[in-house]
Design a protein around this motif. Structure first.
Motif, mmCIF file in Angstrom:
data_model
loop_
_atom_site.group_PDB
_atom_site.id
_atom_site.type_symbol
_atom_site.label_atom_id
_atom_site.label_comp_id
_atom_site.label_asym_id
_atom_site.label_seq_id
_atom_site.Cartn_x
_atom_site.Cartn_y
_atom_site.Cartn_z
ATOM 1 N N PHE A 129 0.830 -1.208 0.000
ATOM 2 C CA PHE A 129 0.000 0.000 0.000
ATOM 3 C C PHE A 129 0.861 1.253 0.000
ATOM 4 O O PHE A 129 0.587 2.226 -0.721
ATOM 5 N N GLU A 130 1.911 1.259 0.813
ATOM 6 C CA GLU A 130 2.791 2.422 0.897
ATOM 7 C C GLU A 130 3.501 2.680 -0.435
ATOM 8 O O GLU A 130 3.605 3.829 -0.879
ATOM 9 N N GLN A 131 3.975 1.610 -1.078
ATOM 10 C CA GLN A 131 4.654 1.770 -2.360
ATOM 11 C C GLN A 131 3.701 2.317 -3.413
ATOM 12 O O GLN A 131 4.060 3.193 -4.212
ATOM 13 N N TYR A 132 2.477 1.817 -3.435
ATOM 14 C CA TYR A 132 1.484 2.308 -4.398
ATOM 15 C C TYR A 132 1.131 3.763 -4.104
ATOM 16 O O TYR A 132 0.944 4.561 -5.023
ATOM 17 N N PHE A 133 1.060 4.120 -2.827
ATOM 18 C CA PHE A 133 0.760 5.510 -2.446
ATOM 19 C C PHE A 133 1.890 6.443 -2.883
ATOM 20 O O PHE A 133 1.639 7.558 -3.364
ATOM 21 N N ARG A 134 3.142 5.997 -2.733
ATOM 22 C CA ARG A 134 4.272 6.799 -3.190
ATOM 23 C C ARG A 134 4.263 6.967 -4.703
ATOM 24 O O ARG A 134 4.504 8.062 -5.225
ATOM 25 N N ILE A 144 2.403 3.046 -13.207
ATOM 26 C CA ILE A 144 2.339 2.522 -11.841
ATOM 27 C C ILE A 144 2.117 1.014 -11.886
ATOM 28 O O ILE A 144 1.225 0.526 -12.580
ATOM 29 N N GLN A 145 2.936 0.302 -11.150
ATOM 30 C CA GLN A 145 2.816 -1.152 -11.074
ATOM 31 C C GLN A 145 2.053 -1.519 -9.807
ATOM 32 O O GLN A 145 2.449 -1.163 -8.700
ATOM 33 N N ASP A 146 0.944 -2.206 -10.000
ATOM 34 C CA ASP A 146 0.063 -2.538 -8.884
ATOM 35 C C ASP A 146 0.491 -3.869 -8.278
ATOM 36 O O ASP A 146 0.260 -4.935 -8.850
ATOM 37 N N ASN A 147 1.127 -3.818 -7.109
ATOM 38 C CA ASN A 147 1.518 -5.023 -6.381
ATOM 39 C C ASN A 147 0.687 -5.230 -5.119
ATOM 40 O O ASN A 147 1.075 -6.024 -4.258
ATOM 41 N N ARG A 148 -0.419 -4.518 -5.002
ATOM 42 C CA ARG A 148 -1.266 -4.681 -3.827
ATOM 43 C C ARG A 148 -1.894 -6.082 -3.802
ATOM 44 O O ARG A 148 -2.190 -6.650 -4.854
ATOM 45 N N VAL A 149 -2.084 -6.601 -2.601
ATOM 46 C CA VAL A 149 -2.655 -7.946 -2.451
ATOM 47 C C VAL A 149 -4.169 -7.842 -2.612
ATOM 48 O O VAL A 149 -4.843 -7.164 -1.829
ATOM 49 N N HIS A 150 -4.701 -8.511 -3.621
ATOM 50 C CA HIS A 150 -6.129 -8.404 -3.925
ATOM 51 C C HIS A 150 -6.968 -9.457 -3.215
ATOM 52 O O HIS A 150 -8.168 -9.251 -3.006
ATOM 53 N N CYS A 151 -6.358 -10.573 -2.858
ATOM 54 C CA CYS A 151 -7.126 -11.645 -2.219
ATOM 55 C C CYS A 151 -6.195 -12.473 -1.345
ATOM 56 O O CYS A 151 -5.034 -12.703 -1.703
ATOM 57 N N TYR A 300 -7.470 0.049 0.218
ATOM 58 C CA TYR A 300 -6.422 1.033 -0.068
ATOM 59 C C TYR A 300 -6.860 2.443 0.300
ATOM 60 O O TYR A 300 -6.060 3.242 0.801
ATOM 61 N N GLU A 301 -8.118 2.767 0.078
ATOM 62 C CA GLU A 301 -8.611 4.110 0.423
ATOM 63 C C GLU A 301 -8.560 4.336 1.930
ATOM 64 O O GLU A 301 -8.283 5.449 2.380
#
Length: 435
Positions: A129-134, A144-151, A300-301
């Protein structure tokens, strides 16, 4: 006659083109753009060792992600901690590219003391989340590369009576950060009646402990009945009772993934044997985009709002601190707070000595010149608001105006002795103020 018919058809098409704007092709434009860009999906598997997490992942995506894995021995398992292992593969199906990321958590729940053993998992999700926010707040937002955990597939042991305390604590810690999908592993070790009782017990405990798992979206009113029935079947199947196998078994000329037992065969993709097909369809065919939407719009929000709130609080505290510093410079000196350091306490004592010496000099000037000091400078009661540099200027001005009024040689000697004590203190305080 044929020529006349042709002209009528041309005029009719022209009339249709005049009424056709063209924005109905927007879905096709979006489809071409997204297909060209490709899709990403990240799944995390969590649960104690020995529940078949790796086998199920290989069965889900028809691949072998763990061919180079080394099984730790007993001594290594004792000293093993929770690790985060990341596997990324690219899958293409009918021209659609998917970058699939599998996050494994070996070592979870294997220790004797599992207190906060889920912390590395929680930290990893927060790091993504922090990396995506940065990246989202940076300059290059187009790539932007989305590495957030979706499931997160959370594996529950088929043995025992429902959830263990570790399962409850871990899911409650992750419930606000990721979509949790509970899975009962090794369902072939239970009868159908035991599977049903196990599911009912887990549902009751999830509701009892207030655990928020992934909630399937409600169907729209215009959906057909088949889709509504399938959605209801998915909701009733939670938690999914699954079986995994990397071995193909042949029976009566039919090959399938399954397991061979003395009492018969178990088919992984047979709905009567396990919920494997339901789980795969949910992850890949029907709810993948919804899992990504819930991750971005909810989890994420929430993280993003918390970050913005923390940054705002830091800015407010910094402004308050700056305001206090400016006020302390204007109303120097301020009384020390209880938590000040030893250095600040010594500085405060020096300030008191400077103020005391300043009062002595004013009194000496009053006695030597027979003239009140208030006639030349500020009253002595107002001297406490002066900075060391202001004290020095005030004394110099008073002394320059009044030294010629001093007639007694004894008074001159007394005044000079006091000045020799006062001047080093004023210089010390001036040096501290300048730095």
């Amino acid at each position: 006659m044929q020529l006349h018919t042709c002209f009528v058809g041309v005029f009719f098409l022209q009339d249709q083109d005049k009424e056709y704007v063209g924005f109905a092709t927007l879905p096709n434009q979006v489809h071409r753009k997204t297909v060209k860009k490709g899709f990403t999906f990240t799944i995390m598997v969590a649960g104690v060792s020995g529940l078949g997490k790796s086998t199920l992942i290989n069965t889900l995506f028809l691949t072998d992600l763990y061919k180079d894995r080394k099984v730790p021995n007993a001594q290594e398992q004792i000293n093993q901690t929770v690790n985060i292992v990341k596997h990324t593969i690219s899958i293409e199906e009918k021209g659609i590219k998917l970058r699939l990321t599998i996050i494994d958590t070996p070592g979870f729940g294997d220790a004797v003391d599992n207190t906060e053993s889920w912390k590395p998992i929680e930290d990893y999700i927060d790091q993504q989340f922090e990396q995506y926010f940065r990246d989202e707040s940076g300059l290059n937002r187009r790539n932007i590369q989305d590495n957030r955990v979706h499931c997160c597939l959370y594996f529950i042991s088929p043995f025992g009576h429902g959830l263990r305390p570790l399962d409850v604590a871990c899911m409650k810690a992750l419930q606000e950060k990721v979509n949790i999908v509970p899975v009962v592993a090794k369902a072939d070790s239970l009868t159908q009646a035991e599977v049903y009782r196990k599911k009912m017990k887990i549902r009751e405990e999830i509701k009892q402990y207030g655990i928020n798992i992934y909630q399937f979206p409600e169907c729209d009113s215009d959906e057909d009945e088949d889709f509504k029935n399938q959605d209801q079947i998915l909701k009733d199947s939670i938690p999914f009772a699954v079986i995994g196998s990397n071995v193909q078994v042949e029976s009566e000329g039919h090959k399938f993934r399954g397991r061979v037992y003395p009492w018969g065969l178990v088919e992984v993709e047979n709905p009567a044997h396990s919920d494997f097909l339901l789980l795969r369809n949910m992850l890949m065919r029907t709810h993948m985009q919804d899992l990504k939407d819930v991750t971005g719009e909810t989890h994420y929000e929430n993280y993003r709002a918390q970050c913005i709130q923390n940054m705002t609080r830091m800015v407010v505290q910094k402004r308050k601190r700056r305001s206090l510093i400016e006020q302390s410079e204007a109303d120097f000196p301020l009384p020390l707070a209880a938590g000040d350091t030893e250095t600040e306490r010594l500085i405060f004592e020096k300030d008191e000595e400077v103020r005391f010496s300043y009062r002595l000099i004013l009194l000496s000037l009053d006695a030597a010149t027979q003239t009140p000091a208030s006639a030349y400078v500020q009253p002595r009661d107002a001297c406490t608001s002066l900075k060391p540099s202001q004290m020095r200027c005030c004394v110099q001005e008073h002394f320059s105006r009044s030294h010629w009024l001093i007639t007694s040689s004894e008074a001159r000697v007394t005044l000079l002795l006091q000045l020799t004590t006062f001047i080093p203190l004023v210089l010390l305080m001036s040096f501290r103020t300048a730095h």
